[in-house]
Each structure stands twice: as structure tokens, then as C-alpha cells.
Design an enzyme around this catalytic site. Structure first.
Site, short mmCIF file in Angstrom:
data_model
loop_
_atom_site.label_atom_id
_atom_site.label_comp_id
_atom_site.label_asym_id
_atom_site.label_seq_id
_atom_site.Cartn_x
_atom_site.Cartn_y
_atom_site.Cartn_z
N CYS A 43 0.63 -0.96 -0.39
CA CYS A 43 -0.40 -0.43 0.21
C CYS A 43 0.60 0.96 0.17
O CYS A 43 2.10 1.05 0.86
CB CYS A 43 -1.20 -0.02 1.41
SG CYS A 43 -2.13 1.46 1.97
N GLU A 44 0.85 1.87 -1.06
CA GLU A 44 1.50 3.17 -1.37
C GLU A 44 1.44 4.23 0.21
O GLU A 44 2.47 5.33 0.77
CB GLU A 44 1.46 4.15 -2.11
CG GLU A 44 -0.45 4.77 -2.94
CD GLU A 44 -0.30 5.23 -3.88
OE1 GLU A 44 -0.76 6.49 -4.13
OE2 GLU A 44 0.43 4.44 -5.63
N HIS A 45 -0.09 4.41 1.18
CA HIS A 45 -0.45 5.19 1.89
C HIS A 45 1.16 4.74 3.12
O HIS A 45 0.59 5.48 4.28
CB HIS A 45 -1.58 4.86 2.31
CG HIS A 45 -2.57 5.60 0.95
ND1 HIS A 45 -3.65 5.03 0.60
CD2 HIS A 45 -2.03 6.42 0.02
CE1 HIS A 45 -3.99 5.56 -0.65
NE2 HIS A 45 -3.38 6.19 -0.48
N HIS A 46 0.66 3.80 3.28
CA HIS A 46 1.25 3.01 4.89
C HIS A 46 2.90 1.81 4.41
O HIS A 46 3.58 2.57 5.30
CB HIS A 46 0.27 2.44 6.04
CG HIS A 46 -0.48 3.16 6.43
ND1 HIS A 46 -1.90 3.47 4.94
CD2 HIS A 46 -1.01 4.29 7.32
CE1 HIS A 46 -3.34 4.35 5.80
NE2 HIS A 46 -2.08 4.63 7.11
N GLN A 105 -5.96 -0.73 -4.53
CA GLN A 105 -5.85 -1.84 -5.08
C GLN A 105 -6.82 -1.07 -6.44
O GLN A 105 -7.07 -1.91 -7.07
CB GLN A 105 -7.00 -2.51 -4.26
CG GLN A 105 -7.58 -3.66 -4.20
CD GLN A 105 -8.57 -4.51 -3.64
OE1 GLN A 105 -8.52 -4.46 -2.09
NE2 GLN A 105 -8.98 -5.19 -3.61
N HIS A 125 -5.85 -6.41 3.55
CA HIS A 125 -4.96 -5.24 3.68
C HIS A 125 -4.56 -5.15 5.14
O HIS A 125 -5.38 -4.56 5.64
CB HIS A 125 -6.11 -3.79 3.47
CG HIS A 125 -6.29 -3.76 1.95
ND1 HIS A 125 -5.79 -2.96 0.75
CD2 HIS A 125 -6.93 -4.62 1.56
CE1 HIS A 125 -6.01 -2.43 -0.37
NE2 HIS A 125 -6.90 -3.75 -0.02
N CYS A 174 -3.21 -2.44 6.64
CA CYS A 174 -2.89 -0.96 6.99
C CYS A 174 -4.38 -1.55 7.43
O CYS A 174 -4.59 -0.50 8.51
CB CYS A 174 -2.72 -0.25 6.17
SG CYS A 174 -3.89 -0.51 4.54
#
Length: 194
Positions: free
Chosen positions: A85-88, A126, A154, A156
Site C-alpha cells: 500500500c502506497e499510503h502506509h 487496489q 490490507h 493497514c
């Protein structure tokens, strides 16, 4: 599934320095016995987990394109994938189900799984992963239609934040013949029944 990826040593060296600094910022001692090789291990792991940036998924499909008159649905389902995941920068993982209806050309079945792998081995969300797989197959094979469904867990959401252990996220995207509800329904029936 993938060929071994050779790590760029200069990138690994730079990443090691950053991970050593991160360990210190977290309150750890990077010189502690158990952590001495951790910066290098993490640098190599991240290099592997993101090696999709160095591969061209369209070229993978083109490497096994064959002229064929078959024009019914081709489905490769239950393709395992792991992404970040690019956010976390935490993993998400699950299964991809991919279908296309050939329009004069087919591709090797393993190449569909390879396309999923290439896009998954990048920092992702995703929704984009679903779109990229669909678009790559549509642009490269020019089929009558493509449909992609991805089901994923996920980390996260499981390890932090709402801490939902059993939540599964499902995304889908489609083109061409799959715009018809009947065709989408056939695909969904085929992937949900063993």
C-alpha cells in the site's frame, strides 16, 4: 513466479543508510547484534517487493501472443498476489481474477499472472492495480473485452487504524463485451463456483 531480480548495489547501499537512520529514530540501536544486518535485509526486501517498476507488462504479453480464432471467455482465476500500500508501506494481498475475450490473438496463460505480478510489485492502491491490469491487457491484446476482479486483505486495516481482521476489499473493472450485464454475470459465476 518471477525471475530473480538482481539488486542495484548503489541503491541498496543508500537504502541501508536510510533504514539505519529509521531504526535510530525509532529508539533502537542499529549496532545491536540482532539489528546489525537488518538495514541491508530490509533494503533488499524493499528492492524485491517493488521490482515491478523495472518490468514492462506489455512486453510480457507480447512475448507470447499467438494468432487464434477462439473468441469465447478465457479466465485465469485465483492468481495470488502481494503488494505494498502506497499510503502506509504495508502489505495488501489476495487473489486476482482476470478474463478476456480474444479478438484474433491469445496470450500464454502464465503471462496473465505475470502481468498481475508486475503491477503488484509496485507501491499501489487496489483500485489502480485493478485498472492497470485491465488496461494493459486491453491495450496489448485488443480483445473484445477484459474484466478484472481483485479481492484483498490490507494490513493497514488489520494491524492499525480500525483493526478489522476479516475485512476484504473487492474491486472490479471491465471493458468491451463485459459492459453487458450477462457477460459480467457469466464471469462472476465462473469465478465463484469451483
Amino acid at each position: 513466479m518471477q525471475d530473480f531480480v538482481v539488486h542495484d548495489e548503489s541503491v541498496i547501499e543508500e537504502l541501508k543508510g536510510h533504514y539505519r537512520a529509521i531504526l535510530s529514530l525509532l529508539g533502537e540501536d542499529p549496532q545491536r547484534e540482532g539489528l546489525l544486518k537488518t538495514p541491508e535485509r530490509v533494503a533488499k526486501a524493499m528492492s524485491f517487493l517493488t521490482h515491478g517498476y523495472k518490468q514492462d507488462p506489455r512486453e510480457i504479453l507480447r512475448s507470447a501472443m499467438f494468432r487464434e480464432d477462439y473468441n469465447q471467455m478465457v479466465i485465469v482465476k485465483d492468481i495470488d498476489f502481494f503488494s505494498m500500500c502506497e499510503h502506509h508501506i504495508l502489505p495488501f494481498y489476495g487473489k486476482a481474477h482476470v478474463a478476456y475475450i480474444p479478438n484474433g490473438y491469445i496470450t500464454g496463460l502464465s503471462k496473465i499472472a505475470r502481468v498481475v505480478e508486475v503491477y503488484a510489485r509496485r507501491l499501489q492502491v487496489q483500485e489502480r492495480l485493478t485498472l492497470q491490469i485491465k488496461q494493459c491487457i486491453q491495450d496489448t491484446l485488443n480483445p473484445l473485452g477484459v474484466m478484472v476482479v481483485i479481492e484483498a486483505r490490507h494490513m493497514c486495516m488489520q494491524m492499525r487504524g480500525v483493526e478489522q481482521q476479516n475485512a476484504i476489499t473487492t474491486t472490479s473493472d471491465f471493458t468491451g463485451a463485459f459492459n453487458q450485464a450477462k457477460t459480467r454475470e457469466e464471469f462472476m459465476n465462473l469465478i465463484t463456483h469451483s
